[in-house]
Design a protein around this motif. Structure first.
Motif, PDB file in Angstrom:
ATOM      1  N   GLY A   1       0.822  -1.203   0.000  1.00 52.73           N
ATOM      2  CA  GLY A   1       0.000   0.000   0.000  1.00 52.73           C
ATOM      3  C   GLY A   1       0.855   1.251   0.000  1.00 52.73           C
ATOM      4  N   SER A   2       0.461   2.245  -0.782  1.00 53.15           N
ATOM      5  CA  SER A   2       1.123   3.546  -0.725  1.00 53.15           C
ATOM      6  C   SER A   2       0.832   4.187   0.633  1.00 53.15           C
ATOM      7  N   ARG A   3       1.340   5.394   0.843  1.00 48.71           N
ATOM      8  CA  ARG A   3       1.053   6.041   2.133  1.00 48.71           C
ATOM      9  C   ARG A   3      -0.453   6.208   2.311  1.00 48.71           C
ATOM     10  N   ALA A   4      -1.150   6.649   1.270  1.00 54.02           N
ATOM     11  CA  ALA A   4      -2.604   6.793   1.373  1.00 54.02           C
ATOM     12  C   ALA A   4      -3.273   5.434   1.569  1.00 54.02           C
ATOM     13  N   GLY A   5      -2.719   4.406   0.941  1.00 56.20           N
ATOM     14  CA  GLY A   5      -3.262   3.068   1.108  1.00 56.20           C
ATOM     15  C   GLY A   5      -3.102   2.564   2.522  1.00 56.20           C
ATOM     16  N   LYS A   6      -1.929   2.784   3.088  1.00 55.97           N
ATOM     17  CA  LYS A   6      -1.706   2.370   4.480  1.00 55.97           C
ATOM     18  C   LYS A   6      -2.649   3.111   5.416  1.00 55.97           C
ATOM     19  N   MET A   7      -2.865   4.398   5.129  1.00 57.88           N
ATOM     20  CA  MET A   7      -3.772   5.158   5.982  1.00 57.88           C
ATOM     21  C   MET A   7      -5.196   4.618   5.857  1.00 57.88           C
ATOM     22  N   GLU A   8      -5.588   4.223   4.650  1.00 65.09           N
ATOM     23  CA  GLU A   8      -6.917   3.654   4.456  1.00 65.09           C
ATOM     24  C   GLU A   8      -7.088   2.354   5.236  1.00 65.09           C
ATOM     25  N   MET A   9      -6.048   1.548   5.297  1.00 60.67           N
ATOM     26  CA  MET A   9      -6.152   0.286   6.029  1.00 60.67           C
ATOM     27  C   MET A   9      -6.197   0.505   7.537  1.00 60.67           C
ATOM     28  N   HIS A  10      -5.392   1.449   8.014  1.00 66.93           N
ATOM     29  CA  HIS A  10      -5.299   1.670   9.457  1.00 66.93           C
ATOM     30  C   HIS A  10      -6.438   2.512  10.011  1.00 66.93           C
ATOM     31  N   SER A  11      -7.097   3.278   9.156  1.00 67.82           N
ATOM     32  CA  SER A  11      -7.963   4.317   9.688  1.00 67.82           C
ATOM     33  C   SER A  11      -9.203   4.522   8.848  1.00 67.82           C
ATOM     34  N   SER A  12     -10.264   4.925   9.494  1.00 65.72           N
ATOM     35  CA  SER A  12     -11.453   5.377   8.789  1.00 65.72           C
ATOM     36  C   SER A  12     -11.499   6.904   8.772  1.00 65.72           C
ATOM     37  N   GLY A  13     -10.467   7.539   9.332  1.00 65.85           N
ATOM     38  CA  GLY A  13     -10.423   8.989   9.451  1.00 65.85           C
ATOM     39  C   GLY A  13      -9.342   9.628   8.598  1.00 65.85           C
ATOM     40  N   LYS A  14      -8.922  10.797   8.992  1.00 65.39           N
ATOM     41  CA  LYS A  14      -7.947  11.595   8.253  1.00 65.39           C
ATOM     42  C   LYS A  14      -6.787  11.965   9.189  1.00 65.39           C
ATOM     43  N   PRO A  15      -5.663  12.425   8.624  1.00 62.47           N
ATOM     44  CA  PRO A  15      -4.531  12.806   9.486  1.00 62.47           C
ATOM     45  C   PRO A  15      -4.841  14.049  10.308  1.00 62.47           C
ATOM     46  N   HIS A  16      -4.078  14.236  11.357  1.00 62.27           N
ATOM     47  CA  HIS A  16      -4.242  15.413  12.199  1.00 62.27           C
ATOM     48  C   HIS A  16      -2.866  15.967  12.544  1.00 62.27           C
ATOM     49  N   VAL A  17      -2.836  17.189  13.070  1.00 63.94           N
ATOM     50  CA  VAL A  17      -1.578  17.862  13.384  1.00 63.94           C
ATOM     51  C   VAL A  17      -1.378  17.915  14.882  1.00 63.94           C
ATOM     52  N   SER A  18      -0.191  17.486  15.319  1.00 67.88           N
ATOM     53  CA  SER A  18       0.191  17.654  16.724  1.00 67.88           C
ATOM     54  C   SER A  18       0.755  19.066  16.875  1.00 67.88           C
ATOM     55  N   HIS A  19      -0.007  19.937  17.466  1.00 66.88           N
ATOM     56  CA  HIS A  19       0.402  21.335  17.561  1.00 66.88           C
ATOM     57  C   HIS A  19       1.636  21.536  18.428  1.00 66.88           C
ATOM     58  N   SER A  20       1.907  20.589  19.308  1.00 71.85           N
ATOM     59  CA  SER A  20       3.107  20.727  20.143  1.00 71.85           C
ATOM     60  C   SER A  20       4.377  20.550  19.313  1.00 71.85           C
ATOM     61  N   LYS A  21       4.275  19.854  18.167  1.00 72.11           N
ATOM     62  CA  LYS A  21       5.428  19.644  17.294  1.00 72.11           C
ATOM     63  C   LYS A  21       5.474  20.609  16.119  1.00 72.11           C
ATOM     64  N   CYS A  22       4.320  21.155  15.738  1.00 70.35           N
ATOM     65  CA  CYS A  22       4.231  22.013  14.560  1.00 70.35           C
ATOM     66  C   CYS A  22       4.947  23.345  14.799  1.00 70.35           C
ATOM     67  N   VAL A  23       5.765  23.758  13.815  1.00 73.33           N
ATOM     68  CA  VAL A  23       6.483  25.041  13.903  1.00 73.33           C
ATOM     69  C   VAL A  23       5.931  26.059  12.919  1.00 73.33           C
ATOM     70  N   GLY A  24       4.858  25.698  12.218  1.00 78.82           N
ATOM     71  CA  GLY A  24       4.227  26.642  11.310  1.00 78.82           C
ATOM     72  C   GLY A  24       5.031  26.953  10.062  1.00 78.82           C
TER      73      GLY A  24
END
Length: 368
Positions: free
Chosen positions: A176-199
């Protein structure tokens, strides 16, 4: 449907025949020569191992398979797809570096390495899944689908989400591509950890659907616009964008079977599984615990389902290694993989694969 043939040999070697030679004899006896390899591009799907993990298959085994393919006229290459999670294989450059660190190269294996879903895990083919219950169109690494022949070379071990990682896991999740792996692992979408995000805005520049914006110098993903391609996960320099992991293990197993069907339907395929260094968890970990059972041997078959069942049965017949996680957990379920990871049921993937006509769980074990 009659029983599928699964071929087996143990790990004993002699002066006349070492383990690579024994693997060669196994796959030739199992009938790999029945496939027309003449000038055919042949994908050998393998897990190169996360750096720090030492339970992955040695490159010597890959070389043996590649050499046989070349002798039969084929053009083999080793392949895998990028990971969804943070680690040493999240993009093609890191992935290749990890493969080199773990001993895989043109010199050691006799064939090239191609990361099937490209630099950022977005080079994919959309492949229909006939009778798919959860997946109608699988997202498979492009190089895997470009191949004329497909061979899986799997390290059989435990897995914390699927019970064990064997042939179906190597094919379905691994291709599976990255999107494929996400489809297998999840019924949702990615999210951002704001504690790590530097904008920094890198994710915004790489989003083709305008789903990401900056709010208070932190990235935010609009799930109404997000299509789940996973590109933002691959490009984030801070590993702040993270996939959801909200699918049940049973549904994950079924999706893996459906992705396997997408990879295998319509072209020659052959499968090899080595039940050695049977670590309790996946080779995607950057570490490995001691094996739960002694080394068993090498298996090969045209049937990926029967192969997985035969390997699981063989593991469950072994004595438990003292001091292993399996001994510490106890083994009351009459299934070692459930004992190690109680929230899993590997039979779900097997039954679903049978339903998809991927193979047969009834097998005849032929020892050579």
């Amino acid at each position: 449907m009659g029983k599928s043939k699964v071929y087996f040999t143990n790990m004993h070697a002699t002066i006349k025949e070492n383990l690579p030679q024994k693997l060669r004899r196994l796959i030739k006896t199992a009938g790999i020569g029945q496939i027309d390899f003449d000038r055919k591009f042949t994908a050998i799907k393998i897990h190169f191992g996360e750096p720090g993990n030492l339970a992955y298959l040695r490159p010597n085994y890959a070389k043996t398979v590649a050499d046989v393919v070349k002798e039969l006229g084929g053009k083999p290459f080793l392949t895998d797809c990028n990971t969804l999670y943070v680690g040493g294989r999240k993009n093609a450059l890191d992935h290749l570096s990890s493969a080199y660190v773990n001993g895989f190269s043109l010199l050691s294996t006799g064939c090239h390495i191609i990361i099937a879903d490209g630099l950022k895990g977005t080079d994919e083919a959309l492949v229909p899944v006939k009778n798919g219950e959860y997946v109608k169109e699988a997202k498979i690494g492009q190089a895997v689908m470009d191949a004329d022949v497909f061979i899986s070379l799997s390290h059989f071990k435990g897995h914390e989400s699927t019970g064990f990682g064997g042939t179906l896991k190597n094919i379905g999740m691994g291709c599976g591509s990255r999107a494929g792996k996400m489809e297998m692992h999840s019924s949702g979408k990615p999210h951002v950890s704001h504690s790590k995000c530097v904008g920094c805005g890198t994710c915004i520049k790489n989003c083709a659907h305008d789903a990401i914006t900056l709010k208070d110098h932190k990235a935010t993903i609009d799930h109404n616009k997000c299509v789940g391609c996973g590109r933002c996960i691959g490009v984030c320099p801070m590993d702040a964008v993270q996939p959801a992991s909200d699918e049940s293990n049973d549904i994950l197993n079924k999706k893996i079977a459906e992705y396997s069907a997408a990879v295998l339907y319509g072209r020659p395929n052959f499968h090899i599984s080595l039940v050695i260094d049977v670590s309790p968890y996946c080779d995607c970990h950057s570490e490995n615990d001691i094996p739960i059972v002694p080394d068993v041997g090498m298996f090969a078959s045209f049937d990926p389902v029967a192969l997985d069942v035969a390997c699981a049965d063989a593991v469950n017949r072994q004595s438990v290694i003292k001091g292993s996680i399996l001994e510490k957990n106890g083994h009351k379920h009459q299934d070692y993989f459930t004992d190690v990871s109680p929230e899993t049921n590997w039979r779900v993937a097997i039954d679903h694969a049978v339903k998809l006509n991927l193979g047969n769980k009834e097998y005849e074990l032929i020892t050579i």
